[in-house]
Motif scaffolding. Sequence first.
Motif, short mmCIF file in Angstrom:
data_model
loop_
_atom_site.label_atom_id
_atom_site.label_comp_id
_atom_site.label_asym_id
_atom_site.label_seq_id
_atom_site.Cartn_x
_atom_site.Cartn_y
_atom_site.Cartn_z
N GLY A 248 27.10 42.11 38.22
CA GLY A 248 26.95 42.98 39.55
C GLY A 248 27.68 44.00 39.42
N ASN A 249 27.93 44.68 40.72
CA ASN A 249 28.81 45.84 41.10
C ASN A 249 30.18 45.28 41.24
OD1 ASN A 249 26.22 47.63 40.91
ND2 ASN A 249 25.90 47.11 43.23
N TYR B 139 38.08 48.13 42.61
CA TYR B 139 38.07 48.83 41.49
C TYR B 139 36.78 49.82 41.47
CZ TYR B 139 40.87 45.18 39.79
OH TYR B 139 42.08 44.37 39.76
N ASP B 140 35.85 49.76 42.47
CA ASP B 140 34.44 50.66 42.43
C ASP B 140 34.92 52.00 42.40
OD1 ASP B 140 32.01 51.23 42.32
OD2 ASP B 140 31.80 51.45 44.68
N PHE C 201 31.21 43.86 35.72
CA PHE C 201 30.82 44.45 36.73
C PHE C 201 30.88 45.82 36.51
CE2 PHE C 201 33.46 40.51 37.87
CZ PHE C 201 32.36 39.98 38.53
N ASN C 202 29.84 46.64 37.13
CA ASN C 202 29.90 47.88 36.91
C ASN C 202 30.56 48.79 38.15
OD1 ASN C 202 28.84 50.71 36.40
ND2 ASN C 202 26.83 50.34 37.21
N ALA C 203 31.65 49.43 37.74
CA ALA C 203 32.38 50.25 38.74
C ALA C 203 32.06 51.84 38.66
CB ALA C 203 33.79 50.30 38.54
N LEU D 30 35.11 41.98 32.41
CA LEU D 30 34.90 43.37 32.25
C LEU D 30 34.06 44.10 33.02
CD1 LEU D 30 34.63 45.54 30.04
CD2 LEU D 30 32.27 44.45 29.29
N ILE D 31 35.17 45.33 33.62
CA ILE D 31 34.61 46.18 34.69
C ILE D 31 34.50 47.41 34.00
CG2 ILE D 31 35.59 47.35 36.71
CD1 ILE D 31 37.43 44.97 37.13
#
Length: 215
Positions: A127-128, A133-134, A100-102, A179-180
Amino acid sequence: MSMLTPPGMGGKYRITGDKYPRMRRSRGRSRIVLAVVASVVAVGLIGWGTLQLIDVFTGGDKASAAGTTGDCRTRPSASPSPSASPKVLPKPGQVTVNVFNATPRSGLAKQTADELKKRGFTIGDVGNAAKEYDKKVKGPGLLLGARTATDAALPVLGTQLPGAELKTDGRARPATVDLIIGTSFKQLTTKADADKALAALAKPSPTPAASKKHC
């Protein structure tokens, strides 16, 4: 003539009276004897005093030396115990990674997932990151998994991204981890370095072994 006067002797050789002359020791000899005795006593006192001073000033050293001699301890050496066995860790193919993309940068989740797939990991969701956590992960990344994954899937994935934070939650599947990607993420570590870290992770921890005594 006195009865003590030998026969045939008279005149100035005649001894009269009832007292005998006393034979006295020489005063010089007595003084020499006293001086010798006094010297011996003085030397003895000086020697005794010297021994006392030595005991006072070296008493602590003697105690320390005695303690060192009696306290010859065995120092441990950091060598693996013969009975220690390598850790049983899951292989990358047994670990499912959700990426995930933060960060505000687009495309990082897919690029990272593709690279992990090349290294043998199984890829799950990509994804996002969730709102929780964003843009809130300040480091290179956050590895999230079950509590039982702290000695298994999480450290295995951690070899791919040094410096990532490890965190656990209540999920039931220990082989599935997230995995963020954090804001300071640049790229995964090189595959060669990741393989070395993974090999070191599988080695047993060194246990102290007895070595020679150092006194």
